[in-house]
Every structure is written in structure tokens, then in C-alpha cells.
Design a protein around this motif. Structure first.
Motif, PDB file in Angstrom:
ATOM      1  N   UNK A 174       0.748  -0.982  -0.452  1.00 32.40           N
ATOM      2  CA  UNK A 174       0.200  -0.694  -0.716  1.00 32.40           C
ATOM      3  C   UNK A 174       0.729   1.409   0.134  1.00 32.40           C
ATOM      4  N   UNK A 175       1.796   1.199   0.585  1.00 34.91           N
ATOM      5  CA  UNK A 175       2.697   2.427   1.156  1.00 34.91           C
ATOM      6  C   UNK A 175       3.294   2.518  -0.169  1.00 34.91           C
ATOM      7  N   UNK A 176       3.849   1.806  -0.981  1.00 34.51           N
ATOM      8  CA  UNK A 176       4.799   1.921  -2.011  1.00 34.51           C
ATOM      9  C   UNK A 176       3.610   2.268  -3.357  1.00 34.51           C
ATOM     10  N   UNK A 177       2.720   1.652  -3.342  1.00 34.10           N
ATOM     11  CA  UNK A 177       1.406   1.828  -4.484  1.00 34.10           C
ATOM     12  C   UNK A 177       1.396   3.334  -4.213  1.00 34.10           C
ATOM     13  N   UNK A 178       1.573   3.568  -3.108  1.00 31.68           N
ATOM     14  CA  UNK A 178       0.645   5.059  -2.747  1.00 31.68           C
ATOM     15  C   UNK A 178       1.021   6.094  -2.839  1.00 31.68           C
ATOM     16  N   UNK A 179       2.711   6.201  -3.107  1.00 33.39           N
ATOM     17  CA  UNK A 179       3.442   6.723  -3.423  1.00 33.39           C
ATOM     18  C   UNK A 179       3.658   6.792  -4.627  1.00 33.39           C
ATOM     19  N   UNK A 180       3.401   5.821  -5.253  1.00 31.23           N
ATOM     20  CA  UNK A 180       4.173   5.793  -6.758  1.00 31.23           C
ATOM     21  C   UNK A 180       2.788   6.450  -7.470  1.00 31.23           C
ATOM     22  N   UNK A 181       1.953   6.694  -6.895  1.00 26.11           N
ATOM     23  CA  UNK A 181       0.365   7.031  -7.812  1.00 26.11           C
ATOM     24  C   UNK A 181      -0.400   5.965  -7.733  1.00 26.11           C
TER      25      UNK A 181
END
Length: 184
Positions: A174-181
Motif C-alpha cells: 500500500x505504501x509503495x503503491x500510494x507513493x507511486x500514484x
């Protein structure tokens, strides 16, 4: 069979370290404590007797951690200043491995794969279960290699990973997906 045996051992160690790291009211150590634990591990792990020892600049959080997150980067080593820098926003269980990796570069390990290996060994030799958990999590790349030759065996081992590991993996995704948009 060797990959399967190593994979099974790692799955068991991940589950054990997670349990130890989260028993009672135990909290994840902060970055300063993680640095001390990693330095201790670097200094006491016999396999690294040839690596430079002594005082090194402590890891620093990157002022623009949000930018590193957007780029999918958890840490950066600046050879011109000999400072390991880390993304202060990454999930707590990824922090020890990321710091250990940057510290490997600081000690002269140049190649990424070798710095990953050194970080793994340093983390799993820590006296702190949270740091060990971070190392063992990263060692699970062995399952990817097993999957290439025995996909069903790799799936069976992955099913043995505990609920805590799965929840942390969900949080990291979730963190990395959210961070990359990539996520809403």
C-alpha cells in the motif's frame, strides 16, 4: 532441494522473529537505536572481520524523503560525503535492512547484490528480533528463485508465512503503491 530447505528455514525464521519482535508491548526501535544495533552487529559478526571498523557517519534521514518515495528508493549512499541516507517515510520493518544496506556501501561494498547480502547477514545476526525480522524478510527472495524451478513448492512455503508477515507485506505494498500514484 537446497532452495526448498533454505526457503523453509527462512519462512520459519521470519515467523519466529516476527513473534519475538511483537510480543507484549514491544515497540519497533527508532532509527537511532537501529543504527546502534546494526553497528554492533557489523562489529561483532565474524564474517565481516575484513570490513573496515571504527566510527562512521550515522545514517541521516533524507530531507526530501517524499521524493525518494516517489522514485521507489528506500536509501541512498553518498560516496562524496561517506554518509548513508535513508527515506524516513518507509515502513518501520523495512528500515533496518535499508540502513544496513547503506552502511555496507559505507564500508566499501560497492555492488548492490553484495550490499544486500551483507545487509542480510548483519540484520540476521542482530540481538534485536525486529532487526532480525527485517533481514529475514529480505532473505525471502529465495522463494522467487525456488518458484522458477519448483513453483508449487514455493507456493506451499509462502502459505506458511504468518499473518503478521502478510499484514506487513500488505502495508508495504500500500505504501509503495500510494507513493507511486498507483493506488487511489
Amino acid at each position: 532441494s537446497e532452495l526448498e530447505a533454505v526457503g523453509l528455514g527462512l519462512v520459519e525464521r521470519v515467523n519466529q522473529a516476527y513473534s519475538e519482535a511483537h510480543e507484549g508491548d514491544r515497540r519497533a526501535p527508532g532509527s537511532a537505536e537501529v543504527f546502534k544495533l546494526l553497528k554492533e552487529s557489523y562489529d561483532t559478526t565474524p564474517e565481516f572481520g575484513l570490513l573496515p571498523r571504527g566510527e562512521f557517519a550515522p545514517p541521516k534521514p533524507v530531507y526530501s524523503s517524499e521524493l525518494l518515495t516517489r522514485l521507489g528508493i528506500s536509501g541512498v549512499y553518498f560516496p562524496f560525503t561517506a554518509e548513508p541516507n535513508y527515506n524516513a517515510d518507509i515502513p518501520d520493518f523495512q528500515m533496518p535492512f535499508s540502513l544496513a544496506h547503506a552502511m555496507a556501501h559505507q564500508r566499501g561494498v560497492a555492488r548492490e547484490s553484495e550490499a544486500n547480502f551483507v545487509a542480510y547477514v548483519v540484520c540476521v545476526n542482530s540481538r534485536d528480533p525486529f532487526v532480525r525480522y527485517s533481514g529475514y524478510r529480505n532473505g525471502l527472495g529465495v522463494l522467487s528463485e525456488l518458484y522458477k524451478v519448483e513453483p508449487e513448492k514455493a507456493r506451499e512455503l509462502a502459505k506458511r508465512l504468518g499473518a503478521g508477515y502478510r499484514e506487513d507485506s500488505r502495508r508495504a505494498a500500500q505504501f509503495w503503491a500510494k507513493a507511486s500514484g498507483a493506488a487511489g
